[in-house]
Design a protein around this motif. Structure first.
Motif, short mmCIF file in Angstrom:
data_model
loop_
_atom_site.label_atom_id
_atom_site.label_comp_id
_atom_site.label_asym_id
_atom_site.label_seq_id
_atom_site.Cartn_x
_atom_site.Cartn_y
_atom_site.Cartn_z
N SER A 25 -3.37 72.48 2.30
CA SER A 25 -3.05 72.45 0.87
C SER A 25 -1.49 72.72 0.89
O SER A 25 -0.93 73.18 2.07
CB SER A 25 -3.68 73.38 0.14
OG SER A 25 -3.46 74.76 0.75
N ARG A 27 1.13 70.50 0.57
CA ARG A 27 2.16 69.18 0.66
C ARG A 27 0.91 68.15 0.71
O ARG A 27 -0.12 68.30 0.86
CB ARG A 27 2.99 69.42 1.80
CG ARG A 27 3.97 70.35 1.54
CD ARG A 27 5.00 70.49 2.83
NE ARG A 27 5.60 69.07 2.94
CZ ARG A 27 6.72 68.91 3.80
NH1 ARG A 27 7.01 69.83 4.54
NH2 ARG A 27 7.26 67.73 3.83
N THR A 28 1.69 67.05 0.35
CA THR A 28 0.64 65.85 0.66
C THR A 28 0.26 65.65 2.00
O THR A 28 0.86 65.26 2.95
CB THR A 28 1.65 64.62 0.26
OG1 THR A 28 2.12 64.57 -0.97
CG2 THR A 28 0.92 63.31 0.32
N PHE A 29 -0.89 65.56 2.23
CA PHE A 29 -1.65 65.87 3.41
C PHE A 29 -1.34 64.40 4.47
O PHE A 29 -1.19 64.65 5.37
CB PHE A 29 -3.12 66.14 3.39
CG PHE A 29 -3.78 66.29 4.46
CD1 PHE A 29 -4.72 64.90 4.92
CD2 PHE A 29 -3.81 67.11 5.46
CE1 PHE A 29 -5.42 65.19 6.23
CE2 PHE A 29 -4.43 67.53 6.72
CZ PHE A 29 -5.27 66.29 7.01
N SER A 30 -1.46 63.34 3.68
CA SER A 30 -1.42 62.10 4.26
C SER A 30 0.01 61.93 4.85
O SER A 30 0.19 60.77 5.50
CB SER A 30 -1.69 61.01 3.31
OG SER A 30 -0.88 60.98 2.15
N ASN A 31 0.94 62.59 4.38
CA ASN A 31 2.27 62.57 5.13
C ASN A 31 2.57 63.30 6.40
O ASN A 31 3.30 63.20 7.25
CB ASN A 31 3.22 62.99 4.22
CG ASN A 31 3.68 62.04 3.06
OD1 ASN A 31 3.15 60.71 2.90
ND2 ASN A 31 4.08 62.57 1.99
N TRP A 53 -0.23 60.66 11.04
CA TRP A 53 -0.66 60.96 9.54
C TRP A 53 -1.43 59.82 9.10
O TRP A 53 -2.40 60.12 8.00
CB TRP A 53 0.98 60.79 8.69
CG TRP A 53 1.44 59.22 8.88
CD1 TRP A 53 2.30 58.49 9.84
CD2 TRP A 53 1.08 58.12 8.17
NE1 TRP A 53 2.62 57.42 9.81
CE2 TRP A 53 1.98 56.89 8.58
CE3 TRP A 53 0.17 58.05 6.96
CZ2 TRP A 53 1.89 55.83 8.02
CZ3 TRP A 53 0.26 56.58 6.36
CH2 TRP A 53 0.96 55.66 6.87
N ASN A 74 -7.93 62.04 4.80
CA ASN A 74 -6.93 62.06 3.90
C ASN A 74 -7.37 62.43 2.36
O ASN A 74 -6.46 63.06 1.71
CB ASN A 74 -5.78 61.04 4.08
CG ASN A 74 -5.14 61.09 5.20
OD1 ASN A 74 -5.11 62.05 5.98
ND2 ASN A 74 -4.51 60.02 5.77
N ASN A 77 -8.17 66.18 2.51
CA ASN A 77 -7.12 66.98 3.12
C ASN A 77 -7.61 67.84 4.14
O ASN A 77 -7.27 69.19 4.56
CB ASN A 77 -6.54 67.89 2.07
CG ASN A 77 -5.70 67.08 0.95
OD1 ASN A 77 -5.49 66.05 0.83
ND2 ASN A 77 -5.40 67.94 -0.13
N SER A 100 5.71 67.78 9.90
CA SER A 100 6.18 67.24 8.78
C SER A 100 6.72 65.67 9.14
O SER A 100 6.61 64.98 8.14
CB SER A 100 7.40 67.96 8.24
OG SER A 100 6.90 69.29 7.88
#
Length: 124
Positions: A25, A27-31, A53, A74, A77, A100
């Motif tokens: 959780s 941030r955008t997990f798929s990134n 990713w 994704n 998450n 990241s």
């Protein structure tokens, strides 16, 4: 910031299976590229598996190749580590980590976020 929470560890006999989960959780997990590491008592933390990713690229330590499978969902998450044919030497605290850059590296220094770990114990 990224928060990571592992679950699914436990005690299993040699030859058995476990599936670890890591919920992310913040941030955008798929990134995020995701990885699993482990640390046994008295040893350094070592790489286990990583996934990009998109989920299209994976990397494994030689010691787990053919036995462990890393995957991700994704939409949920969550990243998973399916562990089969477990051996006593797989006993360790297993950590989930996030990168990241979205890559699937095997170096600890690529991962900026870490969970608290979940214990896996394999009895002989």
């Amino acid at each position: 910031q990224v928060q990571l929470v592992e679950s699914g560890g436990g005690l299993v006999q040699a030859g058995g299976s476990l599936r670890l989960s890591c919920a992310a959780s913040g941030r955008t997990f798929s990134n995020l590229g995701m990885g699993w590491f482990r640390q046994a008592p008295g040893k350094d933390r070592e790489f286990v598996a990583a996934i990009s990713w998109s989920g299209r690229s994976t990397r494994y330590a030689d010691s787990v190749k053919g036995r462990f499978i890393i995957s991700r969902d994704n939409a949920k998450n969550t990243v998973y580590l399916q562990m089969n044919s477990l051996k006593p030497e797989d006993t360790a605290l297993y950590y989930c980590a996030a990168d990241s850059s979205g890559g699937y590296y095997d170096r600890r220094t690529n991962f900026g976020y870490w969970g608290q770990g979940t214990q896996v114990t394999v009895s002989s």
